[in-house]
Each structure stands twice: as C-alpha cells, then as structure tokens.
Design an enzyme around this catalytic site. Sequence first.
Site, short mmCIF file in Angstrom:
data_model
loop_
_atom_site.label_atom_id
_atom_site.label_comp_id
_atom_site.label_asym_id
_atom_site.label_seq_id
_atom_site.Cartn_x
_atom_site.Cartn_y
_atom_site.Cartn_z
CB SER A 186 15.26 -2.65 8.96
OG SER A 186 14.73 -1.50 9.51
CG ASP A 195 14.48 7.13 3.08
OD1 ASP A 195 15.54 7.02 3.76
OD2 ASP A 195 13.80 6.05 2.93
CG HIS A 254 13.05 -0.45 4.68
ND1 HIS A 254 12.58 0.56 5.63
CD2 HIS A 254 13.58 -1.51 5.81
CE1 HIS A 254 12.76 0.41 6.78
NE2 HIS A 254 13.39 -0.88 7.07
CG HIS A 290 5.57 5.56 5.58
ND1 HIS A 290 5.01 5.04 6.90
CD2 HIS A 290 7.04 5.62 5.93
CE1 HIS A 290 5.92 4.37 7.41
NE2 HIS A 290 7.28 4.97 7.07
NE ARG A 338 11.20 8.83 9.77
CZ ARG A 338 11.39 7.69 9.30
NH1 ARG A 338 11.97 6.79 9.89
NH2 ARG A 338 10.57 7.42 8.34
NE ARG A 372 15.21 2.14 11.69
CZ ARG A 372 14.38 2.32 11.12
NH1 ARG A 372 13.80 1.24 10.50
NH2 ARG A 372 14.09 3.54 10.79
N1 HAX Z 1 5.26 6.90 -6.03
C1 HAX Z 1 4.31 6.28 -7.01
N2 HAX Z 1 3.40 5.43 -6.52
C2 HAX Z 1 3.45 4.86 -5.18
C3 HAX Z 1 4.13 5.51 -4.41
C4 HAX Z 1 5.16 6.69 -4.81
N3 HAX Z 1 6.09 7.21 -4.12
N4 HAX Z 1 4.07 5.20 -3.27
C5 HAX Z 1 3.08 4.22 -3.26
N5 HAX Z 1 2.71 4.26 -4.73
C6 HAX Z 1 1.73 3.20 -5.20
C7 HAX Z 1 2.14 1.85 -4.63
O1 HAX Z 1 3.20 1.23 -5.49
C8 HAX Z 1 0.57 1.12 -4.97
O2 HAX Z 1 0.37 0.92 -6.32
P1 HAX Z 1 -0.22 -0.52 -6.63
O3 HAX Z 1 -1.54 -0.67 -6.00
O4 HAX Z 1 0.04 -0.31 -8.27
O5 HAX Z 1 0.95 -1.82 -6.10
C9 HAX Z 1 -0.11 2.30 -4.41
O6 HAX Z 1 0.54 3.52 -4.67
C10 HAX Z 1 -0.84 2.15 -3.03
O7 HAX Z 1 0.36 2.13 -2.25
P2 HAX Z 1 0.27 2.52 -0.78
O8 HAX Z 1 -0.71 1.66 -0.16
O9 HAX Z 1 0.11 4.10 -0.75
O10 HAX Z 1 1.53 2.30 -0.20
P3 HAX Z 1 2.43 0.96 0.53
O11 HAX Z 1 1.91 0.98 1.86
O12 HAX Z 1 1.77 -0.26 -0.46
O13 HAX Z 1 4.04 1.19 0.25
C11 HAX Z 1 5.75 2.33 0.15
C12 HAX Z 1 4.65 2.01 1.03
C13 HAX Z 1 6.82 3.30 1.13
C14 HAX Z 1 6.59 1.22 0.07
C15 HAX Z 1 5.67 3.10 -0.97
O14 HAX Z 1 4.80 4.48 -0.81
C16 HAX Z 1 6.65 3.42 -1.96
O15 HAX Z 1 7.00 2.62 -2.76
N6 HAX Z 1 7.31 4.61 -2.00
C17 HAX Z 1 8.46 4.97 -2.67
C18 HAX Z 1 9.64 4.41 -1.92
C19 HAX Z 1 10.26 4.98 -0.79
O16 HAX Z 1 10.15 6.27 -0.64
N7 HAX Z 1 10.44 3.90 0.41
C20 HAX Z 1 10.76 4.58 1.58
C21 HAX Z 1 9.84 4.53 2.66
C22 HAX Z 1 10.27 4.85 4.12
C23 HAX Z 1 11.11 3.87 4.55
O17 HAX Z 1 11.03 2.73 4.88
N8 HAX Z 1 12.50 4.14 4.72
O18 HAX Z 1 13.37 3.57 5.09
#
Ligand code: HAX
Length: 436
Positions: free
Chosen positions: A241, A373, A271, A318, A327, A399
């Site tokens: 964002s 979150d 996000h 994350h 947070r 934000r």
């Molecule tokens: N549950 C299961 N699998 C997860 C996971 C979770 N909570 N978090 C990461 N992974 C997986 C990823 O999907 C990725 O799998 P692939 O290789 O098959 O694609 C693998 O673990 C490696 O990911 P990573 O490098 O640890 O994490 P990224 O930097 O790619 O992604 C995310 C970060 C936040 C997008 C990810 O952890 C996620 O999807 N979390 C769940 C959604 C979430 O809580 N989002 C909010 C984040 C905070 C924020 O921005 N708030 O606004």
Amino acid sequence: MDQLKHIFKEKAAARAEEIKNILGSHGDSIVDQVKLSQLYSGMRGLKSMIYETSELDPVEGIRFRGYSIPELREKLPKTEGCDEPLPEGLFWLMLTGEIPLNENVAWLTKEWQKRAKLPDYTKNMIDNMPGDTHPMTLFSMGIMSMQNESIFASKYAKGMKKQDYWESTYEDSMNLIASLPHLAAYIYHSKYKTGLSIKPDPKLDWAANYAHMLGKEEKSFQGLMRLYLTIHSDHEGGNASAHTTHLVNSTLSDSYNSLAAGMNALAGPLHGLANQEVIKWIFEMIQDLGTETPSDTQIEDYIKKTLANGRVIPGYGHAVLRRPDPRFIAQKRFAEKHINKSNLIDIVWKVFENAPHILMTEGKVKNPWPNVDAHSGALLVHYGLKEYDYYTVMFGVSRALGVLAMAIWSRALGFPLERPKSVTTEWVRNFTSKNV
Ligand code: HAX
C-alpha cells in the site's frame, strides 16, 4: 502558515540540503546488489527507494522516526484517562521527526475537525452502490469521489511552481486525513444498514470520533481505536500500500488519486485484507469443530488441515519480519489489560502457541510468526464490530497517516517519477548463457 506546516518547511529545507551534500560526496556509492532470484521474487530485500517516515527491522519490527511501538506508547501525547497514544501525535512525528507536545496534538485534533467534510455526492454514491460491493471498494471510490476537491490538481492546472508542490500536497493530505473517519463511518452505516447517522463530537480526538461515529462509546474501545490507528499507519516504503501510493504520487497525481491506489493494494488478501481473512478462518474453525473453546489438539489439527488444503494460515508470515510482529504483541497487551474473557481472543492466543511450530516443521515459510492482522479482528468482535469485511477499511484510515505524510515529503524533496528497469525472461536467458 500553520504551526505544523511551518515546522515541516524548515525540516524539509534542512533535509533537502543534507541530501544534496550526501549525493555530492557519495552519489556513486553502491548500496545493494541484485540477485537474479530477487527479480523473480517480488524484489524482496532490495534497497531501492527512500522512504522517510518509518523503517522496518526484520527482528525488532517497525520504527517510526526511530521509535519502536512500545516507545511510542510511552512517549506520544495521550488524552486524559487513556494510556494509548493519540494518532495525531504519530502523524506529527512522521512529518517533523519530533515527538510533539500536548498542545501541538490538541491543535492538530482541532485542525482535522475543522477540515473534515463528506460531500453529499459521495454519500449518494455509496448509498447507490450494489449491496454486495466490498467496503474497501466503497472506501477507494469514496476517496476518488472527493478528488475534485484537490488543491494540488487545481493549482497544477493553473501552472503552480515546482517549489510549491509540497504545500498543496500538505493541504490535500490534511483535508483527506481529516475526512477519512467520516467516510469510513458513513460506509459502515450505509453498508450494514444500521439506521444510524452520527454527527462528529467536537470534544473528541480523531480516533475517538471515528469510534463515536461508528456508534461505539466505550472508553476502552476509544483506547483501542487510538492504538489501532497508530500501529497500522506505516510499515516503511516497500509494503504494497505504501509503495503503490508512493509510485502513483511520483507521477504528480494528487493525494486523492495516490491514496485510493494505495487502498486498492491494501485490499489484497496477502496484505491488509488478511485481517478479515483471519477472523473468517477462526469463525470457520469454530463452525467446523462445533465449539467456541477448541483444545490445543483441535487447533493444531485445524491448522494442518488448512495447510493440507493448500491454503495459507492468514495472519501468519511476513515478507520482511522474522519475529512476532510488535503490532501483534501491542494488541495482545491491550487485550490482557482490558478484556476479561473472550473465547475468540483465547483462540487467537492458542493459534499463536500452535501455528509457529507447525509452520516451521512444514518447512516453506520464512517467518512462522503472527503479523498485525492475526489479532485485530478478535478485538473488534469483542467490542461488537462483527462485520469483518469492514476491517480493512479501518486499516486504511490508519495507513493514510503514513503514506500521506510521506507523499508530502516526496514533494518537498522533489522526488522524481519512479521508473525502475524491467527485463524479460528472454533477456535473462541471454544473460545466463553469457555467465555460465
Ligand atoms: N501459511 C501457509 N503458507 C505460507 C504462509 C502462511 N501464513 N506464509 C507464507 N507461506 C508460504 C508461501 O505461500 C510460500 O509458498 P510457495 O513457495 O508455495 O509460494 C512459502 O511459504 C514462502 O513464503 P515466504 O517467503 O515465507 O513469504 P512471502 O514473503 O512470499 O509472503 C506473506 C509473505 C505475508 C504474503 C505470506 O506470509 C502470507 O501469505 N501470509 C498469510 C497472509 C497474511 O497474513 N498477510 C498479511 C501480511 C501482513 C500485512 O501486509 N498486513 O497488511
């Protein structure tokens, strides 16, 4: 010139001079190197922009102008009878780099009250949208609908000088921040047909007024809102964002266009939308297990089942953080202090006890800890705000503080249009064949 603008003008002039000197002596220094894998992995970790208002450490978490969340909770001005910081103070800090005095924050509260408005055409537009329109869509559209009020756009059309860009961006950003709780509260009542239309209370600060306009008068909910709107405000420049707002702002789009773009990024489930996904997932868990007080084993099995179904555990992981998000911890501390008993909050804490080791053994996740979150929804449900698809709008109101403070800085420092270089896989193929 108002007091905040005056201080900002001096700080920005000093910072611009500092940057000129730094670039003069060190402009050719190498700050980072790019691995090919980073090109395919969302540019993780790549140092590639300047973002002044906050910086994220993978272990310690976010620091706003050098202050951690526990430090902000201690040092930022508060209102009598509440031990949570006023978000007005954080906005002041992000803009000036200085912790404000109580009187500065009192001035800012009044200033935002004075500037707040919600045009009738915005209300009509919201009321006329289909009932299944997501509240984040309404929020983004609501911001866009007020773009005709942009002072920056109107002055630019008349030939404004470059050195004056920051001042009209300041005006737009202040007007917009002042009005966001009104827009967000209007969306809430219109979308969920509460039949309420609540006027702001001139005695209340920005966060408490938002709570009031949502129809919530409990003192501890006002405290939660002050905390919530403080901790969600900024997370350095690379998050989706902030970066979207920053990019769009760099085209000299005004604060309305830039913020609406940032809100569309926040609306993604990886996000900001994760806050609604977390509580939805917990409600599904309760239904699936047939109990509001699941055991550790039941929660563990449910987490494993979610992963086995190819879904993420929302609220966990994350892109930068490698420890429990401060947070998340701040919200946990709030709950420990203010909430006697809540089955939902107990589930959030049990997931916190069980999910990390499962995610670690599952082997893919780089960060198995909860993010911001993971906690917020259970707190909001406790105070009666059960419409979880609304939660990302609350995140968005917060934000705006960080991304718009930075938008003003970008204009004051004369940052240019963002235009990084992209390459194709064909380019990569040629590149790798030369580097075997
Ligand atoms: N549950 C299961 N699998 C997860 C996971 C979770 N909570 N978090 C990461 N992974 C997986 C990823 O999907 C990725 O799998 P692939 O290789 O098959 O694609 C693998 O673990 C490696 O990911 P990573 O490098 O640890 O994490 P990224 O930097 O790619 O992604 C995310 C970060 C936040 C997008 C990810 O952890 C996620 O999807 N979390 C769940 C959604 C979430 O809580 N989002 C909010 C984040 C905070 C924020 O921005 N708030 O606004």
